[in-house]
Motif scaffolding. Structure first.
Motif, mmCIF file in Angstrom:
data_model
loop_
_atom_site.group_PDB
_atom_site.id
_atom_site.type_symbol
_atom_site.label_atom_id
_atom_site.label_comp_id
_atom_site.label_asym_id
_atom_site.label_seq_id
_atom_site.Cartn_x
_atom_site.Cartn_y
_atom_site.Cartn_z
ATOM 1 N N ASP A 84 0.874 -1.218 0.023
ATOM 2 C CA ASP A 84 0.092 -0.009 0.003
ATOM 3 C C ASP A 84 0.768 1.111 -0.005
ATOM 4 N N GLY A 85 0.840 2.103 -0.780
ATOM 5 C CA GLY A 85 1.322 3.344 -0.856
ATOM 6 C C GLY A 85 0.558 4.509 -0.465
ATOM 7 N N PRO A 86 1.280 5.711 -0.782
ATOM 8 C CA PRO A 86 0.430 6.839 -0.358
ATOM 9 C C PRO A 86 -0.627 6.940 -1.495
ATOM 10 N N ARG A 87 -1.554 8.247 -1.031
ATOM 11 C CA ARG A 87 -2.375 8.696 -1.868
ATOM 12 C C ARG A 87 -3.552 7.713 -2.729
ATOM 13 N N ASP A 88 -3.736 6.590 -1.791
ATOM 14 C CA ASP A 88 -4.673 5.694 -2.328
ATOM 15 C C ASP A 88 -3.851 4.602 -3.329
ATOM 16 N N LEU A 89 -2.617 4.690 -3.276
ATOM 17 C CA LEU A 89 -2.054 3.826 -4.286
ATOM 18 C C LEU A 89 -1.721 2.419 -3.903
ATOM 19 N N SER A 90 -1.755 1.253 -4.678
ATOM 20 C CA SER A 90 -1.319 -0.092 -4.256
ATOM 21 C C SER A 90 -0.817 -0.758 -5.257
ATOM 22 N N LEU A 91 0.277 -1.402 -5.012
ATOM 23 C CA LEU A 91 0.962 -2.369 -6.087
ATOM 24 C C LEU A 91 0.909 -3.572 -5.774
ATOM 25 N N SER A 92 0.630 -4.436 -6.751
ATOM 26 C CA SER A 92 0.681 -5.799 -6.575
ATOM 27 C C SER A 92 1.491 -6.432 -7.670
ATOM 28 N N ILE A 93 2.503 -7.288 -6.881
ATOM 29 C CA ILE A 93 3.535 -8.057 -7.857
ATOM 30 C C ILE A 93 3.319 -9.405 -7.847
ATOM 31 N N HIS A 94 3.135 -10.019 -8.910
ATOM 32 C CA HIS A 94 2.916 -11.510 -8.780
ATOM 33 C C HIS A 94 4.160 -12.302 -9.647
ATOM 34 N N TYR A 95 4.763 -13.434 -9.101
ATOM 35 C CA TYR A 95 5.604 -14.035 -9.905
ATOM 36 C C TYR A 95 5.560 -15.635 -9.925
ATOM 37 N N ASN A 96 5.674 -16.071 -10.830
ATOM 38 C CA ASN A 96 5.580 -17.514 -11.181
ATOM 39 C C ASN A 96 6.527 -18.380 -11.867
#
Lengths: 377, 83
Positions: free
Chosen positions: A57-69
């Protein structure tokens, strides 16, 4: 069809990021998770998957998701008669190339990466999957909004995928480099209907253009072997409804139905059910059953009289035939946060184990085993 | 197999839009208001649609390899270049 370097993408995503992991608002999304998955089919194809998922979760309602397989696929030595369906990759359906010594196992590695950035109601996503003879990439965008006091959520999404297919050297087929593109749209509505029930309905539409058959597969037709040929265009659409009902004794029942059809002539119905039951505080068991049935593609024939096939198309793909299948599954989910709330870090853990048994009317069966751990920051 | 003409594609798109509109209208209407303080059960993890979204995506990829259809996992995008 250029390959977007992962390092460049990761750099851009990280550069836009200001803060490290913080507590998450959405309990459905683990902050970090890792998973091991084994898939073994009755044709002795095995797939081992090592999966990682991270959400920040980041500032200003930002969100980053990382997926690796990272997946290792092993396809057994060729032991089938000429023209019969060969064992294929249990995830991508690619069969092995036949070159050199076909009487030994063929292994390949596939790596996939996905980065998703969300801001408020909007989301953007990039996906790449790479293996020795296939490179798939996709960009997508989504928008969703809560309405009626967060009782209704409407979501809309679109994506564009472009795949580069570069068959490796093969002794009996001679397909050159090819491409495939996929354009996708979806619309999904989720609603709370009573204090104990929710419903989700959605429609999806896909237009696929380009190579859609197996470049390594031959079809026995007119007394000889000829390369498989599928149409280059396919319009695919489906509609689904899902209903979740909370039951007494801390359990829930999830029911799903999906109808699908496409312009190749395949129509299918899928029904599914999941019963989840808390065994004790923080631990629940889940039982799953799924039934699926489909009609055959217009150009599918068990036997082709001539090499011209049906309107020029021939297939050795069992997925083009009429079939039905069953899936039974059982899973255990442990929320250690509830079981060991006093522990400094155990309470951040969630673990899950599952086993699924699949079998279909093509005399095929498979076992799927998964175990994973999520860690909440 | 019927050839995919622009007219046919437009007809399919119209049908898809109609189906989508009907489904969304169905979802958006005819239900009583459930206040937030009565949503304890629907927010439980065993009731979540999203909690197992990635599990459903992995299963769908396995089904894609053995069956002729795809989809049903809902949500936007999803990053599965196999659709």
């Amino acid at each position: 069809m250029r390959w977007l370097p992962l390092s460049a993408l990761a750099g851009v995503l990280v550069a836009t990021w200001a803060s490290p992991c913080v507590a998450m608002d959405d309990p459905d999304e683990p902050a970090a998770g890792t998973l091991v998955r084994f898939f073994t089919g009755s044709d002795h194809v095995t797939v081992r998957s090592l999966v990682g998922d991270y959400t920040f979760d980041g500032p200003r309602d930002l969100s980053l998701s990382i997926h690796y397989n990272n997946e290792r696929v092993t396809i057994p030595a060729i032991a089938a008669p000429v023209g019969s369906a060969e064992a294929v990759d249990a995830i991508t359906t690619a069969s092995r190339p036949i070159a050199g010594n076909a009487y030994q196992d063929f292994s390949k590695v596939r790596n996939e990466f996905q980065g998703e950035l969300t801001h408020g109601h909007f989301g953007a996503d990039y996906y790449v999957s790479s293996e020795s003879d296939y490179l798939g990439q996709e960009v997508s965008a989504s928008y969703n909004r809560d309405l009626e006091g967060q009782q209704l959520n409407l979501a809309f999404g679109t994506s564009y995928g472009w795949d580069a297919i570069d068959p490796v050297a093969d002794d009996d087929t001679h397909t050159g480099n090819s491409t495939k593109t996929t354009l996708h749209w979806d619309a999904v509505a989720t609603r709370v209907v009573t204090p104990t029930a929710m419903v989700r309905v959605g429609v999806e539409y896909n237009v696929v253009d380009g190579l859609q058959h197996n470049p390594y597969r031959n079809v026995y037709a007119g007394g000889t072997n000829v390369p498989e040929r599928h149409p280059d265009h396919r319009a695919r659409r489906d509609a689904f409804v899902k209903f979740n009902q909370y039951l007494r004794n801390r359990s829930s029942l999830k029911l799903t139905y999906r109808y699908y059809n496409d312009d190749w002539g395949i129509g299918s119905h899928e029904i599914g059910s999941r019963l989840s039951q808390y065994i004790t505080h923080g631990v629940f068991a889940q039982y799953q059953y799924r039934y699926y049935t489909q009609t055959a593609a217009d150009f599918y024939r068990a036997v082709y009289a001539t090499t011209a096939g049906v309107n020029g198309y021939l297939t050795g793909d069992y997925r083009m035939a009429a079939l039905s299948s069953h899936l039974f599954g059982i899973a255990l989910d442990f929320d250690l946060g509830t079981m060991a709330a006093e522990s400094a870090w155990l309470h951040r853990l969630r673990a899950r184990m599952s086993y699924d048994r699949y079998f279909n009317s093509n005399n095929y069966s498979a076992n799927i085993l998964e175990t994973g751990v999520d860690f909440r920051f | 197999m019927s050839p995919a003409t622009p007219t046919r594609v437009r007809a399919l798109a119209r049908r898809a839009l109609l189906a989508g509109g009907l489904l969304l209208a169905l979802a958006a209407s005819g239900c009583a208001t459930v206040p937030v303080y009565q949503r304890e059960h629907v927010t439980d993890r065993i009731m979540s649609f999203n909690a197992q979204a990635r599990l459903d995506m992995r299963l769908m990829k396995s089904f894609d390899a053995r069956e002729g259809s795809t989809g049903g996992t809902g949500g936007a995008g999803g990053g599965c270049a196999c659709k």
